[in-house]
Design a protein around this motif. Structure first.
Motif, PDB file in Angstrom:
ATOM      1  N   LEU A 112       0.924  -1.249  -0.074  1.00 29.95           N
ATOM      2  CA  LEU A 112       0.006   0.242  -0.091  1.00 29.95           C
ATOM      3  C   LEU A 112       1.369   1.289   0.416  1.00 29.95           C
ATOM      4  O   LEU A 112       2.628   0.792   0.082  1.00 29.95           O
ATOM      5  CB  LEU A 112      -0.459   0.136   1.110  1.00 29.95           C
ATOM      6  CG  LEU A 112      -1.374  -1.542   1.146  1.00 29.95           C
ATOM      7  CD1 LEU A 112      -2.347  -1.294   2.527  1.00 29.95           C
ATOM      8  CD2 LEU A 112      -2.711  -1.208   0.327  1.00 29.95           C
ATOM      9  N   VAL A 113       0.095   2.734  -0.363  1.00 25.58           N
ATOM     10  CA  VAL A 113       0.629   4.234  -0.334  1.00 25.58           C
ATOM     11  C   VAL A 113       1.791   3.877   1.016  1.00 25.58           C
ATOM     12  O   VAL A 113       2.508   4.535   1.367  1.00 25.58           O
ATOM     13  CB  VAL A 113       0.241   4.509  -0.535  1.00 25.58           C
ATOM     14  CG1 VAL A 113      -1.339   4.719   0.498  1.00 25.58           C
ATOM     15  CG2 VAL A 113       0.783   6.284  -1.506  1.00 25.58           C
ATOM     16  N   ASP A 114       1.579   3.445   1.687  1.00 22.01           N
ATOM     17  CA  ASP A 114       1.873   3.797   3.563  1.00 22.01           C
ATOM     18  C   ASP A 114       2.952   2.198   3.772  1.00 22.01           C
ATOM     19  O   ASP A 114       3.565   3.333   4.380  1.00 22.01           O
ATOM     20  CB  ASP A 114       0.792   3.103   4.238  1.00 22.01           C
ATOM     21  CG  ASP A 114      -0.893   4.149   4.685  1.00 22.01           C
ATOM     22  OD1 ASP A 114      -0.727   5.322   3.988  1.00 22.01           O
ATOM     23  OD2 ASP A 114      -2.086   3.486   4.948  1.00 22.01           O
ATOM     24  N   ALA A 132       6.082   8.531  -6.673  1.00 22.72           N
ATOM     25  CA  ALA A 132       4.760   7.890  -7.314  1.00 22.72           C
ATOM     26  C   ALA A 132       4.229   9.644  -7.990  1.00 22.72           C
ATOM     27  O   ALA A 132       3.436   9.336  -8.774  1.00 22.72           O
ATOM     28  CB  ALA A 132       4.371   7.167  -5.993  1.00 22.72           C
ATOM     29  N   ASP A 133       4.435  10.572  -6.312  1.00 23.31           N
ATOM     30  CA  ASP A 133       3.425  11.385  -7.089  1.00 23.31           C
ATOM     31  C   ASP A 133       3.796  12.042  -8.075  1.00 23.31           C
ATOM     32  O   ASP A 133       2.954  12.585  -9.253  1.00 23.31           O
ATOM     33  CB  ASP A 133       3.149  12.900  -5.959  1.00 23.31           C
ATOM     34  CG  ASP A 133       2.569  14.129  -5.684  1.00 23.31           C
ATOM     35  OD1 ASP A 133       1.641  13.738  -6.052  1.00 23.31           O
ATOM     36  OD2 ASP A 133       2.884  14.661  -6.257  1.00 23.31           O
ATOM     37  N   ASN A 145      -2.435   8.757  -8.807  1.00 21.53           N
ATOM     38  CA  ASN A 145      -2.792   9.361  -7.714  1.00 21.53           C
ATOM     39  C   ASN A 145      -2.164   9.151  -6.261  1.00 21.53           C
ATOM     40  O   ASN A 145      -2.079   8.836  -5.144  1.00 21.53           O
ATOM     41  CB  ASN A 145      -4.501   8.868  -6.732  1.00 21.53           C
ATOM     42  CG  ASN A 145      -5.625   9.784  -8.022  1.00 21.53           C
ATOM     43  OD1 ASN A 145      -5.594  10.815  -7.492  1.00 21.53           O
ATOM     44  ND2 ASN A 145      -6.338   8.852  -8.244  1.00 21.53           N
ATOM     45  N   GLY A 146      -1.175   8.115  -6.821  1.00 20.99           N
ATOM     46  CA  GLY A 146       0.556   7.786  -6.525  1.00 20.99           C
ATOM     47  C   GLY A 146      -0.057   6.730  -5.386  1.00 20.99           C
ATOM     48  O   GLY A 146       0.379   6.610  -3.856  1.00 20.99           O
ATOM     49  N   ARG A 147      -1.216   5.762  -5.806  1.00 26.77           N
ATOM     50  CA  ARG A 147      -1.364   4.707  -4.783  1.00 26.77           C
ATOM     51  C   ARG A 147      -1.487   3.856  -5.083  1.00 26.77           C
ATOM     52  O   ARG A 147      -1.895   2.738  -4.795  1.00 26.77           O
ATOM     53  CB  ARG A 147      -2.754   4.995  -3.948  1.00 26.77           C
ATOM     54  CG  ARG A 147      -3.070   6.651  -3.890  1.00 26.77           C
ATOM     55  CD  ARG A 147      -4.724   6.560  -2.748  1.00 26.77           C
ATOM     56  NE  ARG A 147      -4.073   5.654  -1.849  1.00 26.77           N
ATOM     57  CZ  ARG A 147      -4.511   5.195  -0.710  1.00 26.77           C
ATOM     58  NH1 ARG A 147      -3.493   6.497   0.002  1.00 26.77           N
ATOM     59  NH2 ARG A 147      -4.215   4.593   0.350  1.00 26.77           N
ATOM     60  N   LEU A 148       0.154   3.666  -6.138  1.00 22.52           N
ATOM     61  CA  LEU A 148       0.114   2.568  -6.357  1.00 22.52           C
ATOM     62  C   LEU A 148       1.837   1.959  -6.574  1.00 22.52           C
ATOM     63  O   LEU A 148       2.342   2.920  -6.709  1.00 22.52           O
ATOM     64  CB  LEU A 148      -0.186   2.411  -8.580  1.00 22.52           C
ATOM     65  CG  LEU A 148       0.302   0.916  -8.795  1.00 22.52           C
ATOM     66  CD1 LEU A 148      -0.926   0.323  -8.635  1.00 22.52           C
ATOM     67  CD2 LEU A 148      -0.196   1.509 -10.907  1.00 22.52           C
ATOM     68  N   ARG A 149       1.651   1.042  -5.869  1.00 20.54           N
ATOM     69  CA  ARG A 149       3.625  -0.241  -5.752  1.00 20.54           C
ATOM     70  C   ARG A 149       3.637  -1.036  -6.735  1.00 20.54           C
ATOM     71  O   ARG A 149       2.431  -1.901  -6.684  1.00 20.54           O
ATOM     72  CB  ARG A 149       3.732   0.100  -4.671  1.00 20.54           C
ATOM     73  CG  ARG A 149       5.182  -0.174  -4.083  1.00 20.54           C
ATOM     74  CD  ARG A 149       5.339  -0.385  -2.397  1.00 20.54           C
ATOM     75  NE  ARG A 149       6.838  -0.486  -2.697  1.00 20.54           N
ATOM     76  CZ  ARG A 149       7.123  -0.308  -1.593  1.00 20.54           C
ATOM     77  NH1 ARG A 149       6.252  -0.221  -0.794  1.00 20.54           N
ATOM     78  NH2 ARG A 149       8.542  -0.664  -1.039  1.00 20.54           N
ATOM     79  N   GLY A 150       4.488  -1.013  -7.402  1.00 17.42           N
ATOM     80  CA  GLY A 150       4.738  -2.666  -7.962  1.00 17.42           C
ATOM     81  C   GLY A 150       5.011  -2.385  -9.031  1.00 17.42           C
ATOM     82  O   GLY A 150       4.349  -3.670  -9.774  1.00 17.42           O
ATOM     83  N   MET A 151       4.024  -1.387  -9.822  1.00 13.73           N
ATOM     84  CA  MET A 151       3.645  -1.373 -11.467  1.00 13.73           C
ATOM     85  C   MET A 151       5.356  -2.303 -11.984  1.00 13.73           C
ATOM     86  O   MET A 151       6.668  -1.580 -11.780  1.00 13.73           O
ATOM     87  CB  MET A 151       3.666  -0.160 -11.998  1.00 13.73           C
ATOM     88  CG  MET A 151       2.898  -0.446 -13.479  1.00 13.73           C
ATOM     89  SD  MET A 151       2.849   0.780 -14.394  1.00 13.73           S
ATOM     90  CE  MET A 151       1.381   1.053 -13.533  1.00 13.73           C
ATOM     91  N   ARG A 152       4.894  -2.933 -13.103  1.00 14.56           N
ATOM     92  CA  ARG A 152       6.518  -3.229 -13.910  1.00 14.56           C
ATOM     93  C   ARG A 152       6.950  -2.131 -14.382  1.00 14.56           C
ATOM     94  O   ARG A 152       5.847  -1.224 -15.648  1.00 14.56           O
ATOM     95  CB  ARG A 152       5.249  -4.447 -14.932  1.00 14.56           C
ATOM     96  CG  ARG A 152       5.798  -5.752 -13.841  1.00 14.56           C
ATOM     97  CD  ARG A 152       5.519  -7.066 -14.708  1.00 14.56           C
ATOM     98  NE  ARG A 152       5.102  -8.372 -14.026  1.00 14.56           N
ATOM     99  CZ  ARG A 152       6.078  -8.941 -14.505  1.00 14.56           C
ATOM    100  NH1 ARG A 152       6.350  -9.246 -15.288  1.00 14.56           N
ATOM    101  NH2 ARG A 152       5.404 -10.177 -14.349  1.00 14.56           N
ATOM    102  N   PHE A 153       7.786  -2.217 -14.982  1.00 14.68           N
ATOM    103  CA  PHE A 153       8.812  -1.111 -15.932  1.00 14.68           C
ATOM    104  C   PHE A 153       8.062  -1.546 -17.452  1.00 14.68           C
ATOM    105  O   PHE A 153       6.909  -0.656 -17.953  1.00 14.68           O
ATOM    106  CB  PHE A 153       9.351  -1.133 -15.955  1.00 14.68           C
ATOM    107  CG  PHE A 153      10.151   0.126 -17.243  1.00 14.68           C
ATOM    108  CD1 PHE A 153      10.593   0.792 -16.266  1.00 14.68           C
ATOM    109  CD2 PHE A 153      10.509  -1.035 -18.220  1.00 14.68           C
ATOM    110  CE1 PHE A 153      10.973   1.706 -17.457  1.00 14.68           C
ATOM    111  CE2 PHE A 153      11.020   0.155 -19.054  1.00 14.68           C
ATOM    112  CZ  PHE A 153      11.369   1.230 -18.994  1.00 14.68           C
TER     113      PHE A 153
END
Length: 107
Positions: A6-8, A18-19, A55-63
């Motif tokens: 999560l973004v946290d 991310a922002d 919204n900068g709430r995503l983590r772990g996206m593939r390049f």
């Protein structure tokens, strides 16, 4: 079992990055006059992924996924990553460069 990130979970630097990416994607998408759903369809991802990215709430996206999204947008670097002017010149000189004019050939 794999845990959702999560973004946290992001540290301060990751959150800032991310922002920056999210705002750039949104700016490029709006400039291309596309909805999140249209961009998602063209990039073969869900609308919710586009929303979380913006919204900068995503983590772990593939390049490759990010590259595909930016490719659909035909995004220019300065649209996605807007930095004013050129970066400052380095102040530190490498060994052997002290007192040399940068235009002169090395010894």
């Amino acid at each position: 079992m794999q845990r959702w990130h999560l973004v946290d979970d992001l540290d301060e630097v990751e959150r800032l990055g991310a922002d920056i990416i999210g705002k750039g994607v949104r700016r490029a998408r709006l400039g291309a006059v596309l909805s999140q759903r249209q961009l998602g369809w063209r990039a073969r991802v869900s609308q919710s992924l586009i929303s979380r990215l913006e919204n900068g709430r995503l983590r772990g996206m593939r390049f490759r996924t990010l590259a595909r999204i930016l490719g659909v947008l035909e995004a220019q670097v300065d649209h996605v990553f807007p930095f004013p002017g050129e970066p400052p010149r380095p102040q530190r000189r490498l060994p052997g460069q002290a007192g040399r004019d940068p235009g002169q050939p090395g010894r």
